[in-house]
Write a protein that holds these residues in place. Structure first.
Motif, PDB file in Angstrom:
ATOM      1  N   LEU A  84      58.796 -10.981 -14.369  1.00 26.13           N
ATOM      2  CA  LEU A  84      58.685 -12.411 -13.702  1.00 26.13           C
ATOM      3  C   LEU A  84      57.480 -12.933 -13.079  1.00 26.13           C
ATOM      4  N   LEU A  85      56.721 -13.749 -13.520  1.00 22.26           N
ATOM      5  CA  LEU A  85      55.386 -13.972 -13.136  1.00 22.26           C
ATOM      6  C   LEU A  85      55.399 -15.433 -12.440  1.00 22.26           C
ATOM      7  N   ASP A  86      54.674 -15.312 -11.019  1.00 21.34           N
ATOM      8  CA  ASP A  86      54.665 -16.844 -10.343  1.00 21.34           C
ATOM      9  C   ASP A  86      53.333 -17.247 -10.409  1.00 21.34           C
ATOM     10  N   VAL A  87      53.017 -18.113 -11.200  1.00 22.50           N
ATOM     11  CA  VAL A  87      51.760 -18.937 -11.320  1.00 22.50           C
ATOM     12  C   VAL A  87      51.458 -20.175 -10.350  1.00 22.50           C
ATOM     13  N   ALA A  88      50.747 -19.920  -9.552  1.00 24.03           N
ATOM     14  CA  ALA A  88      50.527 -21.206  -8.661  1.00 24.03           C
ATOM     15  C   ALA A  88      48.895 -21.310  -8.455  1.00 24.03           C
ATOM     16  N   ALA A  89      48.586 -22.724  -8.184  1.00 27.13           N
ATOM     17  CA  ALA A  89      47.294 -23.181  -8.325  1.00 27.13           C
ATOM     18  C   ALA A  89      46.997 -24.473  -7.513  1.00 27.13           C
ATOM     19  N   VAL A 129      57.059 -20.316 -13.105  1.00 28.74           N
ATOM     20  CA  VAL A 129      57.601 -19.280 -13.226  1.00 28.74           C
ATOM     21  C   VAL A 129      57.904 -18.852 -14.597  1.00 28.74           C
ATOM     22  N   VAL A 130      57.251 -17.916 -14.949  1.00 23.77           N
ATOM     23  CA  VAL A 130      57.398 -17.180 -16.473  1.00 23.77           C
ATOM     24  C   VAL A 130      58.135 -15.975 -16.538  1.00 23.77           C
ATOM     25  N   LEU A 131      59.140 -15.775 -17.421  1.00 23.44           N
ATOM     26  CA  LEU A 131      59.746 -14.773 -17.734  1.00 23.44           C
ATOM     27  C   LEU A 131      59.254 -14.006 -18.834  1.00 23.44           C
ATOM     28  N   VAL A 132      58.495 -13.107 -18.830  1.00 26.70           N
ATOM     29  CA  VAL A 132      57.772 -12.350 -19.960  1.00 26.70           C
ATOM     30  C   VAL A 132      58.621 -11.053 -20.367  1.00 26.70           C
ATOM     31  N   ALA A 133      58.631 -11.208 -21.700  1.00 25.03           N
ATOM     32  CA  ALA A 133      59.345 -10.142 -22.421  1.00 25.03           C
ATOM     33  C   ALA A 133      58.705  -9.763 -23.593  1.00 25.03           C
ATOM     34  N   GLY A 134      57.799  -8.836 -23.441  1.00 28.05           N
ATOM     35  CA  GLY A 134      56.931  -8.411 -24.841  1.00 28.05           C
ATOM     36  C   GLY A 134      55.476  -8.930 -24.771  1.00 28.05           C
ATOM     37  N   ALA A 135      55.336 -10.038 -24.257  1.00 29.35           N
ATOM     38  CA  ALA A 135      53.978 -10.584 -24.238  1.00 29.35           C
ATOM     39  C   ALA A 135      53.230  -9.738 -22.918  1.00 29.35           C
ATOM     40  N   ASP A 136      52.031  -9.792 -23.157  1.00 32.38           N
ATOM     41  CA  ASP A 136      51.227  -9.094 -21.875  1.00 32.38           C
ATOM     42  C   ASP A 136      51.133  -9.799 -20.775  1.00 32.38           C
ATOM     43  N   PRO A 137      51.670  -9.653 -19.429  1.00 31.10           N
ATOM     44  CA  PRO A 137      51.575 -10.526 -18.446  1.00 31.10           C
ATOM     45  C   PRO A 137      50.329 -10.792 -17.825  1.00 31.10           C
ATOM     46  N   GLU A 138      49.450  -9.814 -17.862  1.00 28.07           N
ATOM     47  CA  GLU A 138      47.996 -10.397 -17.476  1.00 28.07           C
ATOM     48  C   GLU A 138      47.146 -11.235 -18.613  1.00 28.07           C
ATOM     49  N   ALA A 139      47.566 -11.182 -19.687  1.00 29.61           N
ATOM     50  CA  ALA A 139      47.122 -12.161 -20.805  1.00 29.61           C
ATOM     51  C   ALA A 139      47.706 -13.682 -20.533  1.00 29.61           C
ATOM     52  N   VAL A 140      48.866 -13.601 -20.084  1.00 32.44           N
ATOM     53  CA  VAL A 140      49.649 -14.763 -19.713  1.00 32.44           C
ATOM     54  C   VAL A 140      49.147 -15.522 -18.757  1.00 32.44           C
ATOM     55  N   ILE A 141      48.733 -14.498 -17.437  1.00 33.62           N
ATOM     56  CA  ILE A 141      48.025 -15.117 -16.235  1.00 33.62           C
ATOM     57  C   ILE A 141      46.659 -15.619 -16.502  1.00 33.62           C
ATOM     58  N   ARG A 142      45.714 -14.676 -17.259  1.00 34.48           N
ATOM     59  CA  ARG A 142      44.405 -14.971 -17.568  1.00 34.48           C
ATOM     60  C   ARG A 142      44.251 -16.517 -18.594  1.00 34.48           C
ATOM     61  N   ALA A 143      45.423 -16.608 -19.139  1.00 35.11           N
ATOM     62  CA  ALA A 143      45.118 -17.867 -20.211  1.00 35.11           C
ATOM     63  C   ALA A 143      45.654 -19.292 -19.231  1.00 35.11           C
ATOM     64  N   LEU A 144      46.433 -19.150 -18.471  1.00 39.62           N
ATOM     65  CA  LEU A 144      46.552 -20.174 -17.487  1.00 39.62           C
ATOM     66  C   LEU A 144      45.662 -20.188 -16.494  1.00 39.62           C
ATOM     67  N   GLU A 145      45.029 -19.241 -16.137  1.00 39.64           N
ATOM     68  CA  GLU A 145      44.068 -19.347 -15.033  1.00 39.64           C
ATOM     69  C   GLU A 145      42.804 -19.914 -15.847  1.00 39.64           C
ATOM     70  N   TRP A 146      42.494 -19.679 -16.902  1.00 43.97           N
ATOM     71  CA  TRP A 146      41.479 -20.351 -17.869  1.00 43.97           C
ATOM     72  C   TRP A 146      41.735 -21.602 -18.096  1.00 43.97           C
ATOM     73  N   ALA A 147      42.722 -22.269 -18.106  1.00 42.53           N
ATOM     74  CA  ALA A 147      43.015 -23.566 -18.313  1.00 42.53           C
ATOM     75  C   ALA A 147      42.905 -24.491 -16.931  1.00 42.53           C
ATOM     76  N   LEU A 148      42.728 -23.934 -15.870  1.00 41.02           N
ATOM     77  CA  LEU A 148      42.571 -24.704 -14.666  1.00 41.02           C
ATOM     78  C   LEU A 148      41.109 -25.354 -14.851  1.00 41.02           C
ATOM     79  N   VAL A 149      40.810 -26.410 -13.954  1.00 45.05           N
ATOM     80  CA  VAL A 149      39.263 -26.877 -13.807  1.00 45.05           C
ATOM     81  C   VAL A 149      38.377 -25.709 -13.348  1.00 45.05           C
ATOM     82  N   THR A 150      37.097 -25.705 -13.701  1.00 43.69           N
ATOM     83  CA  THR A 150      36.306 -24.917 -13.235  1.00 43.69           C
ATOM     84  C   THR A 150      35.879 -25.368 -11.845  1.00 43.69           C
ATOM     85  N   ASP A 151      35.097 -24.634 -10.969  1.00 42.16           N
ATOM     86  CA  ASP A 151      34.598 -25.110  -9.898  1.00 42.16           C
ATOM     87  C   ASP A 151      33.580 -26.473  -9.912  1.00 42.16           C
TER      88      ASP A 151
END
Length: 150
Positions: free
Chosen positions: A3-8, A83-105
């Motif tokens: 279970l991933l909790d992604v907050a921004a 909140v993301v329930l991962v089963a099979g996907a790489d949790p770190e790849a999910v987090i990286r992709a969502l963080e990449w989608a945030l606006v840059t500084d």
């Protein structure tokens, strides 16, 4: 399963988020949460996914979110929380992709006037994969025409 909790505390770039949500369609059981999309300063968006399907839609105004712990002097209650329930996907790849989608500084510093000019592929309601949305729109148009006796 994990279970991933992604907050921004900064918004998502609409184009990059549209690309990034594909990571939620394979190896993810479900994802749910609210989104702050840079092009929608007044509207809270809701994301829901199950298996290979995902929807994003309007959830209401940000002023409905009054938790004082989430208040920012400049941006009020705006934030993203998934909140993301991962089963099979790489949790770190999910987090990286969502963080990449945030606006840059730099994009964040440019502010809402600049953000308002960005393309927004989500509209008031969005389904992914996008082909499903096109099919649904085509079905609605056919149903309207049939109902009008065309």
């Amino acid at each position: 399963m994990r279970l991933l909790d992604v907050a921004a505390r900064r918004p998502f770039h609409p184009g990059r988020l549209h690309e990034a949500v594909d990571v939620l369609l394979d190896g993810v059981v479900t994802a749910r949460g609210r989104l702050w999309l840079a092009t929608r300063p007044d509207a809270m968006l809701w994301l829901e996914s199950a298996g290979a399907g995902l929807r994003v839609g309007l959830a209401g105004p940000w002023d409905a979110c009054t938790d004082p712990l989430l208040w920012d002097e400049t941006h009020g209650p705006r934030h993203s929380s998934l909140v993301v329930l991962v089963a099979g996907a790489d949790p770190e790849a999910v987090i990286r992709a969502l963080e990449w989608a945030l606006v840059t500084d730099a994009e964040f510093a440019a502010g809402p006037r600049v953000w308002a000019g960005w393309d927004d592929p989500f509209g008031n309601f969005h389904v992914d994969p996008c082909e499903t949305e096109v099919l649904a729109e085509s079905t609605r148009e056919t149903t309207k025409r049939e109902g009008a006796g065309e």
